[in-house]
Write a protein that holds these residues in place. Structure first.
Motif, PDB file in Angstrom:
ATOM      1  N   UNK A   1       1.138   5.939  -5.830  1.00  0.00           N
ATOM      2  CA  UNK A   1       1.983   7.105  -6.068  1.00  0.00           C
ATOM      3  C   UNK A   1       3.071   7.195  -4.997  1.00  0.00           C
ATOM      4  N   UNK A   2       2.677   6.954  -3.745  1.00  0.00           N
ATOM      5  CA  UNK A   2       3.621   7.048  -2.632  1.00  0.00           C
ATOM      6  C   UNK A   2       4.708   5.983  -2.714  1.00  0.00           C
ATOM      7  N   UNK A   3       4.348   4.754  -3.094  1.00  0.00           N
ATOM      8  CA  UNK A   3       5.336   3.666  -3.091  1.00  0.00           C
ATOM      9  C   UNK A   3       6.397   3.882  -4.162  1.00  0.00           C
ATOM     10  N   UNK A   4       6.060   4.621  -5.202  1.00  0.00           N
ATOM     11  CA  UNK A   4       7.021   4.841  -6.284  1.00  0.00           C
ATOM     12  C   UNK A   4       8.223   5.662  -5.836  1.00  0.00           C
ATOM     13  N   UNK A   5       8.085   6.407  -4.735  1.00  0.00           N
ATOM     14  CA  UNK A   5       9.190   7.247  -4.276  1.00  0.00           C
ATOM     15  C   UNK A   5       9.945   6.649  -3.092  1.00  0.00           C
TER      16      UNK A   5
ATOM     17  N   UNK B   1       4.516   1.562   5.003  1.00  0.00           N
ATOM     18  CA  UNK B   1       3.366   0.746   5.394  1.00  0.00           C
ATOM     19  C   UNK B   1       2.631   1.356   6.583  1.00  0.00           C
ATOM     20  N   UNK B   2       3.369   1.830   7.560  1.00  0.00           N
ATOM     21  CA  UNK B   2       2.743   2.377   8.761  1.00  0.00           C
ATOM     22  C   UNK B   2       2.020   3.688   8.476  1.00  0.00           C
ATOM     23  N   UNK B   3       2.402   4.367   7.403  1.00  0.00           N
ATOM     24  CA  UNK B   3       1.752   5.630   7.033  1.00  0.00           C
ATOM     25  C   UNK B   3       0.546   5.431   6.131  1.00  0.00           C
TER      26      UNK B   3
ATOM     27  N   UNK C   1      -4.569  -5.527   5.858  1.00  0.00           N
ATOM     28  CA  UNK C   1      -4.038  -4.169   5.827  1.00  0.00           C
ATOM     29  C   UNK C   1      -4.771  -3.379   4.743  1.00  0.00           C
ATOM     30  N   UNK C   2      -5.584  -2.445   5.171  1.00  0.00           N
ATOM     31  CA  UNK C   2      -6.421  -1.667   4.265  1.00  0.00           C
ATOM     32  C   UNK C   2      -5.692  -0.381   3.875  1.00  0.00           C
ATOM     33  N   UNK C   3      -5.572  -0.084   2.571  1.00  0.00           N
ATOM     34  CA  UNK C   3      -4.924   1.170   2.156  1.00  0.00           C
ATOM     35  C   UNK C   3      -5.733   2.372   2.620  1.00  0.00           C
TER      36      UNK C   3
END
Length: 389
Positions: free
Chosen positions: A70-74, A87-89, A358-360
């Motif tokens: 959802x976050x990457x879509x914006x 990525x850092x968030x 890198x773990x979501x």
């Protein structure tokens, strides 16, 4: 994808500041890769397991990616700072606390004909109708067929070479050399260059269920080559220069891969096991017991190049494929593309290094909070993320 076996891997959290080269990475391009993966994940059943070790705190199931997707879509595709902050968030890097080992693979191109004749006498077979796929009691994928009510591996390479599949209409094309077939099968995909210049694309469509034995290992065991001499080109040269022994060497690997024709362009990679086209130098084949599909992986390699110069190579890649010989928590096989350059690099690539997964995260970290959490045991290893000299 349900029922994937899992393992355990010893990990410790690290910060993005300890990923060598992180500041100069192509963050906008990486966001595009995540978007592509999210589209794939969105089309999977809700109970899908992506794989990964039980010691990874998150990201092993499709639902673990919902907030990230959802976050990457914006994220603005052209805003590098915003892409980097994404990525850092939304991800936490974890260092895999064992020596990583990386090899490379590629999309080979070989001369072929759609009809048998002249130099073209070696068949490329499609998947037999009675070849089945299932999972054993350990949850591991198996191929085979039913023989007298017992599930057994399919015919081995020697039997197929002797003609056990002839007359079944499985021939897709014909090659000039069994060595060309070996390299197609080892890479799991390929491009056939027809006499008129057209290309036919092949994709993996299963294997016979027999154990995979690397040809290089056979040559070493029979004392025909020294370990330090073995690479893709030296194997090809040895087989070409020793035709009387080539069949025996090739059939020492009983594993046999079947193909299907696929539709793609000359500028597209083959489809990996995750169901996405592989991207040169960004797609990684992993052992799904430890690293799940879709996981970003930070590769940190150091070693000597062909001229003996010490070099380092650090970048983010994505777990999008698997391989018969890719076994272990810190084992990776990097897809390098197609063409002679990719083939040469893949043939020489045997590098030790470090691996960070890198773990979501279930929720975004606060801006500026880039420190490893204290809830996972283990100290940050010295040298992680530093360029070796």
């Amino acid at each position: 994808m349900p029922g994937v076996p899992t393992g355990k891997v010893d990990i410790t959290p690290v910060s993005f500041g300890q990923l060598s080269g992180w500041e100069s990475e192509d963050h906008t391009g990486l966001v595009g890769m995540v978007r592509m993966e999210c589209l794939r994940i969105a089309h999977l059943p809700a109970d899908t397991s992506l794989g990964g070790a039980t010691t990874l705190p998150y990201g092993r199931n499709m639902k673990d990616w919902q907030n990230v997707c959802t976050a990457v879509s914006s994220v603005q595709a052209t805003n590098r700072a915003e892409a980097k902050q994404f990525f850092e968030s939304w991800f936490q890097p974890y260092f895999v606390k064992q020596d990583a080992f990386y090899t490379g693979y590629y999309d080979p191109e070989v001369p072929a004909s759609l009809t048998r004749g002249g130099e073209y006498q070696i068949p490329v077979y499609g998947r037999p109708k009675d070849l089945l796929r299932g999972r054993n009691q350990k949850g591991e994928l198996e191929y085979g067929h039913w023989v007298d009510s017992v599930f057994r591996p399919y015919d081995d390479r020697a039997a197929i070479d002797a003609g056990s599949l002839e007359g079944k209409g499985l021939e897709i094309a014909w090659l000039k050399s069994p060595v060309d077939l070996l390299f197609l099968q080892t890479q799991g995909s390929g491009r056939l260059r027809l006499p008129d210049g057209q290309q036919v694309f092949l994709g993996y469509d299963g294997r016979n269920g027999q154990p995979y034995v690397p040809i290089g290992r056979v040559l070493i065991k029979r004392k025909l080559m020294k370990p330090e001499e073995v690479n893709a080109q030296s194997i090809r040269d040895w087989l070409a220069n020793n035709p009387a022994q080539a069949t025996s060497i090739l059939e020492a690997n009983p594993s046999y891969v079947f193909f299907r024709r696929t539709q793609r362009t000359e500028n597209e990679g083959p489809t990996g096991a995750f169901g996405l086209p592989l991207t040169p130098q960004r797609s990684l084949a992993v052992d799904r017991r430890f690293i799940g599909y879709g996981m970003p992986v930070w590769v940190d390699i150091s070693g000597k190049d062909a001229q003996g110069r010490f070099v380092t190579w650090s970048r983010m890649v994505f777990a999008q494929d698997t391989g018969s010989d890719i076994r272990g928590a810190a084992r990776g096989d990097l897809f390098l593309g197609w063409g002679d350059r990719a083939a040469n690099i893949a043939g020489d690539m045997k590098n030790h290094g470090r691996m960070m997964v890198l773990v979501p995260l279930p929720e975004a970290k606060r801006a500026g909070d880039d420190q490893p959490t204290a809830t996972v045991a283990g100290s940050i290893p010295a040298g992680v993320g530093q360029t070796a000299r």
